[in-house]
Structure formats: C-alpha cells, structure tokens
Design an enzyme around this catalytic site. Structure first.
Site, mmCIF file in Angstrom:
data_model
loop_
_atom_site.group_PDB
_atom_site.id
_atom_site.type_symbol
_atom_site.label_atom_id
_atom_site.label_comp_id
_atom_site.label_asym_id
_atom_site.label_seq_id
_atom_site.Cartn_x
_atom_site.Cartn_y
_atom_site.Cartn_z
ATOM 1 N N HIS A 9 0.587 -1.280 0.027
ATOM 2 C CA HIS A 9 -0.083 -0.093 0.041
ATOM 3 C C HIS A 9 0.846 1.252 0.065
ATOM 4 O O HIS A 9 0.502 2.277 -0.712
ATOM 5 C CB HIS A 9 -0.977 -0.004 1.292
ATOM 6 C CG HIS A 9 -0.288 -0.357 2.385
ATOM 7 N ND1 HIS A 9 0.248 -1.509 2.633
ATOM 8 C CD2 HIS A 9 0.214 0.572 3.650
ATOM 9 C CE1 HIS A 9 0.982 -1.313 4.071
ATOM 10 N NE2 HIS A 9 0.786 -0.184 4.472
ATOM 11 N N GLY A 66 7.401 1.083 1.731
ATOM 12 C CA GLY A 66 7.835 2.546 2.375
ATOM 13 C C GLY A 66 9.084 2.799 2.071
ATOM 14 O O GLY A 66 9.634 3.987 1.988
ATOM 15 N N THR A 67 10.205 1.770 2.615
ATOM 16 C CA THR A 67 11.433 1.973 2.485
ATOM 17 C C THR A 67 12.167 1.453 1.422
ATOM 18 O O THR A 67 13.651 1.807 1.121
ATOM 19 C CB THR A 67 12.178 1.649 3.896
ATOM 20 O OG1 THR A 67 11.873 0.121 3.877
ATOM 21 C CG2 THR A 67 11.418 2.096 5.093
ATOM 22 N N GLY A 68 11.819 0.341 0.661
ATOM 23 C CA GLY A 68 12.487 -0.381 0.060
ATOM 24 C C GLY A 68 13.273 -1.549 0.505
ATOM 25 O O GLY A 68 14.062 -2.243 -0.025
ATOM 26 N N GLY A 70 11.969 -3.921 3.159
ATOM 27 C CA GLY A 70 11.183 -5.258 3.357
ATOM 28 C C GLY A 70 11.039 -5.804 2.271
ATOM 29 O O GLY A 70 11.181 -7.120 2.180
ATOM 30 N N ARG A 132 35.192 -9.525 -13.548
ATOM 31 C CA ARG A 132 35.634 -10.242 -11.929
ATOM 32 C C ARG A 132 34.191 -10.100 -11.312
ATOM 33 O O ARG A 132 34.242 -11.024 -10.306
ATOM 34 C CB ARG A 132 36.608 -9.134 -11.196
ATOM 35 C CG ARG A 132 35.986 -7.810 -11.084
ATOM 36 C CD ARG A 132 37.213 -6.886 -10.315
ATOM 37 N NE ARG A 132 36.838 -5.640 -9.989
ATOM 38 C CZ ARG A 132 36.339 -4.588 -10.941
ATOM 39 N NH1 ARG A 132 36.518 -4.883 -12.238
ATOM 40 N NH2 ARG A 132 35.825 -3.453 -10.222
ATOM 41 N N HIS A 133 33.395 -9.193 -11.685
ATOM 42 C CA HIS A 133 31.962 -9.473 -10.977
ATOM 43 C C HIS A 133 31.132 -10.751 -11.094
ATOM 44 O O HIS A 133 30.381 -11.191 -10.423
ATOM 45 C CB HIS A 133 31.211 -8.172 -11.532
ATOM 46 C CG HIS A 133 31.875 -6.934 -11.188
ATOM 47 N ND1 HIS A 133 32.091 -6.578 -9.744
ATOM 48 C CD2 HIS A 133 32.369 -6.043 -11.884
ATOM 49 C CE1 HIS A 133 32.919 -5.427 -9.969
ATOM 50 N NE2 HIS A 133 32.763 -4.856 -10.977
HETATM 51 C C1 RB5 Z 1 4.465 -0.424 5.792
HETATM 52 O O1 RB5 Z 1 4.036 0.497 6.573
HETATM 53 C C2 RB5 Z 1 5.660 -0.530 5.611
HETATM 54 O O2 RB5 Z 1 6.382 -1.286 6.772
HETATM 55 C C3 RB5 Z 1 6.404 -1.184 4.254
HETATM 56 O O3 RB5 Z 1 5.951 -0.576 3.371
HETATM 57 C C4 RB5 Z 1 7.877 -1.173 4.237
HETATM 58 O O4 RB5 Z 1 8.610 -0.144 4.188
HETATM 59 C C5 RB5 Z 1 8.633 -2.389 4.968
HETATM 60 O O5 RB5 Z 1 9.953 -2.569 4.870
#
Ligand code: RB5
Length: 145
Positions: A9, A66-68, A70, A132-133
């Site tokens: 989401h 949200g952060t990339g 998870g 090398r990679h």
């Molecule tokens: C959702 O709130 C958040 O936890 C998810 O988008 C993400 O950032 C997880 O790593």
C-alpha cells in the site's frame, strides 16, 4: 523488456507511476499488485514479483514499499533473485554493473517520486559489467551454508 512490478500500500502510487512510465517507454509491464492503498503485507507482493524472475517469465522486477527494505528482504529469499534497495543514481548503477541486480527496490517514503521514476528508468538501461563481478555474483547465487 518484460518487467514485473509490485508494491504494498505504501508503494502503490509510485508503483503505478513507474509502471505507466515503463509502458510509455515500450516495455511490457506485468503488474503483480497491489491494486490500491488498502493495507497489505509487502512480502506477498515481493514474492509475486520474485516468482516472475525465478520462473524467467520476466527479465527484471521493480518493487516499491515504504522504505524499499522489506521488499528486498522478502524477494531476496527466492533463488535466482538479486534484489537491491537503491537510493540514488550511484547505487542504482552499481547494483546493475557490479551485482547484476534483477530486482530494483525503492522506498516510496524515502524518495521523491520523480527521482524514483528516474532511478527506475536508469536502472533498466545499465548493463552488468561482467569480468571479475561474474565470479562474485555466482557466489551470491550459490546455495547458502
Ligand atoms: C508499511 O507500513 C511498511 O512497513 C512497508 O511499506 C515497508 O517500508 C517495509 O519495509
């Protein structure tokens, strides 16, 4: 290029924008969801994109949460997937040149949306440097333990 996109989401709006832009550029986009801003669990969508890569149904994947972080953790568990969270042009470029990343992970709550779209556009154009990679990437892909 056939590219799977997915998000939770938090990443939904950005995933939609990236998918539209990639389609405009002539890529075939496979949308693995989610399809709204209703709260969902990011590992489900990361797994859906990762399955497309593992099955070689898509060449690349792009995941947004949200952060990339998870989505990268979840997608990276799937054999054959090399998922990279990137924040700028340098990390986007290196994830392709050095790590042969096949899944790009972006943080919708971290990046300006236009910057994130630009990073996705850049990332799909950068080739793996090989040399090398190659050996190092083979070690990433080897079973753990
Ligand atoms: C959702 O709130 C958040 O936890 C998810 O988008 C993400 O950032 C997880 O790593």
């Amino acid at each position: 290029m056939k590219i799977a996109v997915g998000s939770d989401h938090a990443g939904f709006e950005l995933k939609e924008r990236i998918g539209r832009r990639l389609a405009e550029l002539g890529h075939e986009v496979v949308d693995c969801g989610t399809h709204s801003t209703e709260s969902v669990d990011y590992p489900d969508f990361a797994a859906a994109v990762a399955r497309e890569i593992a099955a070689k149904a898509c060449e690349r994947g792009i995941l947004v949460c949200g952060t990339g972080i998870g989505v990268a953790m979840a997608a990276g568990k799937v054999p054959g997937v090399r998922a990279a969270t990137v924040h700028d042009r340098f990390t986007a470029q290196m994830s392709r040149e050095h790590n042969d990343a096949n899944v790009l992970c972006l943080g919708a709550r971290v990046l300006d949306p236009l910057h994130a779209i630009e990073l996705a556009e850049l990332w799909i154009t950068v080739p793996f440097a090989g040399g090398r990679h190659e050996r190092r990437v083979r070690k990433i892909d080897a079973p753990a333990g």
